[in-house]
Design a protein around this motif. Structure first.
Motif, mmCIF file in Angstrom:
data_model
loop_
_atom_site.group_PDB
_atom_site.id
_atom_site.type_symbol
_atom_site.label_atom_id
_atom_site.label_comp_id
_atom_site.label_asym_id
_atom_site.label_seq_id
_atom_site.Cartn_x
_atom_site.Cartn_y
_atom_site.Cartn_z
ATOM 1 N N UNK A 69 112.285 42.953 26.909
ATOM 2 C CA UNK A 69 113.480 43.573 25.573
ATOM 3 C C UNK A 69 112.080 43.980 24.587
ATOM 4 N N UNK A 70 112.590 44.690 23.733
ATOM 5 C CA UNK A 70 111.684 45.399 22.629
ATOM 6 C C UNK A 70 111.496 44.866 21.518
ATOM 7 N N UNK A 71 109.680 44.610 21.383
ATOM 8 C CA UNK A 71 109.263 44.196 20.646
ATOM 9 C C UNK A 71 108.964 45.064 18.639
ATOM 10 N N UNK A 72 109.443 44.329 18.187
ATOM 11 C CA UNK A 72 109.693 44.877 16.340
ATOM 12 C C UNK A 72 108.502 44.263 15.711
ATOM 13 N N UNK A 73 107.762 44.160 14.643
ATOM 14 C CA UNK A 73 106.508 43.211 14.494
ATOM 15 C C UNK A 73 106.674 44.250 12.823
ATOM 16 N N UNK A 74 107.483 43.340 11.896
ATOM 17 C CA UNK A 74 108.004 43.191 10.670
ATOM 18 C C UNK A 74 106.103 42.709 9.897
ATOM 19 N N UNK A 75 105.889 43.914 8.787
ATOM 20 C CA UNK A 75 104.415 43.956 8.378
ATOM 21 C C UNK A 75 105.318 42.813 7.330
ATOM 22 N N UNK A 76 104.388 42.034 6.269
ATOM 23 C CA UNK A 76 104.773 41.391 5.474
ATOM 24 C C UNK A 76 104.704 42.738 4.107
ATOM 25 N N UNK A 77 103.941 43.956 4.146
ATOM 26 C CA UNK A 77 104.478 44.580 3.128
ATOM 27 C C UNK A 77 105.860 45.266 2.912
ATOM 28 N N UNK A 78 106.191 45.170 4.503
ATOM 29 C CA UNK A 78 107.740 46.135 5.073
ATOM 30 C C UNK A 78 108.584 45.651 4.778
ATOM 31 N N UNK A 79 108.314 43.658 3.983
ATOM 32 C CA UNK A 79 109.964 43.406 4.411
ATOM 33 C C UNK A 79 110.322 43.030 2.808
ATOM 34 N N UNK A 80 111.661 42.977 2.497
ATOM 35 C CA UNK A 80 112.051 42.941 1.225
ATOM 36 C C UNK A 80 112.450 40.971 0.920
ATOM 37 N N UNK A 81 111.430 41.227 -0.005
ATOM 38 C CA UNK A 81 110.831 39.787 -1.036
ATOM 39 C C UNK A 81 111.816 39.286 -2.132
ATOM 40 N N UNK A 82 112.411 39.021 -2.858
ATOM 41 C CA UNK A 82 112.889 38.033 -3.540
ATOM 42 C C UNK A 82 112.257 36.555 -3.750
ATOM 43 N N UNK A 83 112.294 36.300 -5.448
ATOM 44 C CA UNK A 83 111.953 35.616 -6.122
ATOM 45 C C UNK A 83 112.455 34.866 -7.351
ATOM 46 N N UNK A 84 113.348 33.585 -7.340
ATOM 47 C CA UNK A 84 114.507 32.992 -7.687
ATOM 48 C C UNK A 84 113.175 31.806 -8.485
ATOM 49 N N UNK A 85 112.000 31.934 -8.303
ATOM 50 C CA UNK A 85 111.305 30.964 -9.043
ATOM 51 C C UNK A 85 110.999 29.507 -8.228
ATOM 52 N N UNK A 86 112.811 29.077 -7.658
ATOM 53 C CA UNK A 86 112.717 27.746 -6.821
ATOM 54 C C UNK A 86 113.089 28.439 -5.731
ATOM 55 N N UNK A 87 113.485 29.735 -5.541
ATOM 56 C CA UNK A 87 112.863 30.209 -3.921
ATOM 57 C C UNK A 87 112.392 31.484 -4.036
ATOM 58 N N UNK A 88 111.656 31.559 -2.896
ATOM 59 C CA UNK A 88 110.848 32.785 -2.408
ATOM 60 C C UNK A 88 110.974 32.921 -1.284
ATOM 61 N N UNK A 89 112.120 33.824 -1.215
ATOM 62 C CA UNK A 89 112.001 34.591 0.175
ATOM 63 C C UNK A 89 111.323 35.673 0.748
ATOM 64 N N UNK A 90 110.989 36.291 1.911
ATOM 65 C CA UNK A 90 110.764 37.560 2.231
ATOM 66 C C UNK A 90 112.084 38.003 3.295
ATOM 67 N N UNK A 91 112.344 38.744 3.018
ATOM 68 C CA UNK A 91 113.361 39.122 4.708
ATOM 69 C C UNK A 91 113.395 40.207 5.706
#
Length: 65
Positions: A1-23
């Motif tokens: 299986x192939x391993x792929x690392x998604x670094x924090x700075x390369x992920x999508x981010x949203x902040x709705x106040x009550x919800x913070x999410x990294x995609x």
């Protein structure tokens, strides 16, 4: 299986106040054509939900629909 690392700075981010999410893959408001899926995996989110506020926000979203 192939391993792929998604670094924090390369992920999508949203902040709705009550919800913070990294995609890791395209999801919601975040879209990256290079990160649509990984095999059958379509969603890999790192969510932080503020205590006591999520239910109200979800109900308000449903009510607006």
């Amino acid at each position: 299986m192939q391993k792929i690392i998604h670094r924090e700075n390369d992920r999508g981010h949203v902040d709705f106040g009550w919800l913070k999410s990294a995609h890791s893959f395209s999801f919601g408001q975040y879209f990256d054509p290079e990160k649509v899926n990984f095999g059958a995996l379509r969603v890999l989110n790192d969510d932080q939900v503020e205590g006591g506020k999520a239910l109200v926000a979800i109900l308000m979203t449903i009510w607006r629909l």
